[in-house]
Design a protein around this motif. Structure first.
Motif, PDB file in Angstrom:
ATOM      1  N   MET A  56      45.430  59.045  51.364  1.00 32.51           N
ATOM      2  CA  MET A  56      45.559  57.666  50.897  1.00 32.51           C
ATOM      3  C   MET A  56      44.502  57.383  49.833  1.00 32.51           C
ATOM      4  N   LEU A  57      44.907  56.725  48.756  1.00 33.36           N
ATOM      5  CA  LEU A  57      43.975  56.389  47.691  1.00 33.36           C
ATOM      6  C   LEU A  57      43.026  55.283  48.126  1.00 33.36           C
ATOM      7  N   LYS A  58      41.782  55.398  47.725  1.00 36.37           N
ATOM      8  CA  LYS A  58      40.798  54.354  47.991  1.00 36.37           C
ATOM      9  C   LYS A  58      40.582  53.537  46.718  1.00 36.37           C
ATOM     10  N   ALA A  59      40.764  52.218  46.836  1.00 35.54           N
ATOM     11  CA  ALA A  59      40.683  51.337  45.673  1.00 35.54           C
ATOM     12  C   ALA A  59      39.565  50.320  45.820  1.00 35.54           C
ATOM     13  N   PHE A  60      39.100  49.840  44.678  1.00 38.16           N
ATOM     14  CA  PHE A  60      38.095  48.771  44.638  1.00 38.16           C
ATOM     15  C   PHE A  60      38.595  47.726  43.646  1.00 38.16           C
ATOM     16  N   ILE A  61      38.461  46.446  44.003  1.00 39.87           N
ATOM     17  CA  ILE A  61      38.974  45.360  43.168  1.00 39.87           C
ATOM     18  C   ILE A  61      37.814  44.531  42.627  1.00 39.87           C
ATOM     19  N   VAL A  62      37.843  44.270  41.312  1.00 43.22           N
ATOM     20  CA  VAL A  62      36.842  43.396  40.690  1.00 43.22           C
ATOM     21  C   VAL A  62      37.567  42.252  39.995  1.00 43.22           C
ATOM     22  N   ASP A  63      37.393  41.052  40.525  1.00 40.62           N
ATOM     23  CA  ASP A  63      38.021  39.851  39.964  1.00 40.62           C
ATOM     24  C   ASP A  63      37.227  38.646  40.441  1.00 40.62           C
ATOM     25  N   ASP A  64      36.959  37.700  39.543  1.00 43.14           N
ATOM     26  CA  ASP A  64      36.149  36.547  39.937  1.00 43.14           C
ATOM     27  C   ASP A  64      36.987  35.426  40.554  1.00 43.14           C
ATOM     28  N   GLU A  65      38.293  35.641  40.690  1.00 38.88           N
ATOM     29  CA  GLU A  65      39.154  34.647  41.323  1.00 38.88           C
ATOM     30  C   GLU A  65      39.550  35.134  42.727  1.00 38.88           C
ATOM     31  N   PRO A  66      39.084  34.458  43.774  1.00 37.43           N
ATOM     32  CA  PRO A  66      39.386  34.901  45.145  1.00 37.43           C
ATOM     33  C   PRO A  66      40.877  35.051  45.425  1.00 37.43           C
ATOM     34  N   LEU A  67      41.690  34.122  44.927  1.00 37.77           N
ATOM     35  CA  LEU A  67      43.128  34.196  45.182  1.00 37.77           C
ATOM     36  C   LEU A  67      43.748  35.420  44.512  1.00 37.77           C
ATOM     37  N   ALA A  68      43.267  35.736  43.322  1.00 38.64           N
ATOM     38  CA  ALA A  68      43.774  36.909  42.606  1.00 38.64           C
ATOM     39  C   ALA A  68      43.402  38.190  43.355  1.00 38.64           C
ATOM     40  N   ARG A  69      42.163  38.227  43.882  1.00 38.63           N
ATOM     41  CA  ARG A  69      41.746  39.392  44.671  1.00 38.63           C
ATOM     42  C   ARG A  69      42.603  39.525  45.922  1.00 38.63           C
ATOM     43  N   ASP A  70      42.826  38.402  46.594  1.00 37.75           N
ATOM     44  CA  ASP A  70      43.627  38.420  47.824  1.00 37.75           C
ATOM     45  C   ASP A  70      45.055  38.889  47.557  1.00 37.75           C
ATOM     46  N   GLU A  71      45.641  38.402  46.443  1.00 38.26           N
ATOM     47  CA  GLU A  71      47.015  38.767  46.115  1.00 38.26           C
ATOM     48  C   GLU A  71      47.128  40.270  45.830  1.00 38.26           C
ATOM     49  N   LEU A  72      46.216  40.778  45.010  1.00 37.45           N
ATOM     50  CA  LEU A  72      46.258  42.195  44.665  1.00 37.45           C
ATOM     51  C   LEU A  72      45.985  43.063  45.893  1.00 37.45           C
ATOM     52  N   SER A  73      45.023  42.657  46.692  1.00 35.91           N
ATOM     53  CA  SER A  73      44.694  43.405  47.906  1.00 35.91           C
ATOM     54  C   SER A  73      45.901  43.453  48.840  1.00 35.91           C
ATOM     55  N   TYR A  74      46.584  42.340  48.988  1.00 34.63           N
ATOM     56  CA  TYR A  74      47.767  42.269  49.851  1.00 34.63           C
ATOM     57  C   TYR A  74      48.862  43.218  49.359  1.00 34.63           C
ATOM     58  N   LEU A  75      49.111  43.207  48.053  1.00 33.79           N
ATOM     59  CA  LEU A  75      50.172  44.048  47.496  1.00 33.79           C
ATOM     60  C   LEU A  75      49.832  45.536  47.609  1.00 33.79           C
ATOM     61  N   LEU A  76      48.566  45.867  47.424  1.00 43.27           N
ATOM     62  CA  LEU A  76      48.149  47.263  47.546  1.00 43.27           C
ATOM     63  C   LEU A  76      48.274  47.740  48.992  1.00 43.27           C
ATOM     64  N   LYS A  77      47.800  46.907  49.933  1.00 45.44           N
ATOM     65  CA  LYS A  77      47.876  47.279  51.346  1.00 45.44           C
ATOM     66  C   LYS A  77      49.323  47.341  51.825  1.00 45.44           C
ATOM     67  N   ARG A  78      50.146  46.478  51.268  1.00 46.56           N
ATOM     68  CA  ARG A  78      51.560  46.425  51.663  1.00 46.56           C
ATOM     69  C   ARG A  78      52.275  47.740  51.313  1.00 46.56           C
TER      70      ARG A  78
END
Length: 248
Positions: free
Chosen positions: A1-23
């Motif tokens: 499984m790939l390990k990812a790191f997210i950098v974004d200053d908008e919490p909602l944007a981080r949450d959305e991307l994190s959700y889609l990646l985990k999904r």
């Protein structure tokens, strides 16, 4: 499984991307940060494969953090995730694997994940993806972007014969043309560290797939006869590595 790191200053944007990646169930989100300083600090203690970067951050540009990451010996793959499309060419110059536009689309995210896994599937080791700096099966680049006379010229990696320096200028040579650029050789070496182009001399990088003959020279050095007919010297410093790569 790939390990990812997210950098974004908008919490909602981080949450959305994190959700889609985990999904996708193919990516583990190993960490997040809302600014460059926090990201660099956290990344010191993490072994990640890919970083998803926003462009416009509160304290600094995502382009700048990408430049810093590319200076590492084994940098993570970079995917830009932004609301702005005008930085696409700059992202390409930084060897980004992909460029995602907000709002995020699950199908588009899956295409990005597929692209990342294609890089991993051709490797004997999935993680870390860049464990071998000369693992040609893991090529991140297909094209090299070079700034020439206020334009960005794209070279297919396979078309490049060599890159060298003469009289303080750098030349990018293909079978059809030679173009002079202002970027130093070390910049190209860093950009191309995960491709078939390697350093063989303090003044030359060559594409090993474009070598036609190896000609012994004096004092345990060699000349490479390239398929274009050009001769490129190999210094003693790089002879051993070249022989290992060519299996001789």
């Amino acid at each position: 499984m790939l390990k990812a790191f997210i950098v974004d200053d908008e919490p909602l944007a981080r949450d959305e991307l994190s959700y889609l990646l985990k999904r996708s169930k193919q990516v583990e989100v190993a960490g997040e940060a809302d600014c460059v300083e926090a990201a660099l600090e956290k990344l010191k203690n993490l072994d990640i494969d890919v970083i998803f970067l926003d462009i416009q951050l509160a304290d600094e540009s995502g382009i700048e953090i990408a430049s810093k990451l590319n200076q590492l010996d084994y940098p993570p793959l970079i995917v830009f995730a932004t609301a702005f499309d005008e930085y696409a060419l700059k992202a390409f110059e930084l060897n980004a694997v992909d460029y995602l536009l907000k709002p995020m689309d699950e199908k588009r995210i899956r295409k990005t994940i597929d692209k990342l896994y294609k890089l991993a599937d051709s490797s004997e080791q999935n993680i870390p993806l860049l464990s071998n700096p000369h693992s040609f099966q893991n090529e991140r680049l297909e094209k090299l972007a070079v700034s020439i006379d206020e334009k960005i010229v794209l070279f297919h990696i396979n078309d490049i014969i060599y890159i060298g320096t003469q009289d303080g200028k750098t030349v990018v040579a293909t079978e059809k043309q030679k173009l002079w650029v202002n970027e130093p050789l070390v910049t190209f070496e860093r950009k191309l560290h995960n491709t078939s182009i390697i350093r063989v001399h303090r003044a030359f990088l060559v594409n090993i797939d474009a070598i036609r003959e190896i000609e012994p020279w004096f004092n345990s050095t060699y000349n490479l006869i390239m398929k274009s007919g050009d001769k490129v010297p190999v210094s003693r410093t790089y002879t051993k590595e070249l022989k290992q790569l060519l299996g001789i």
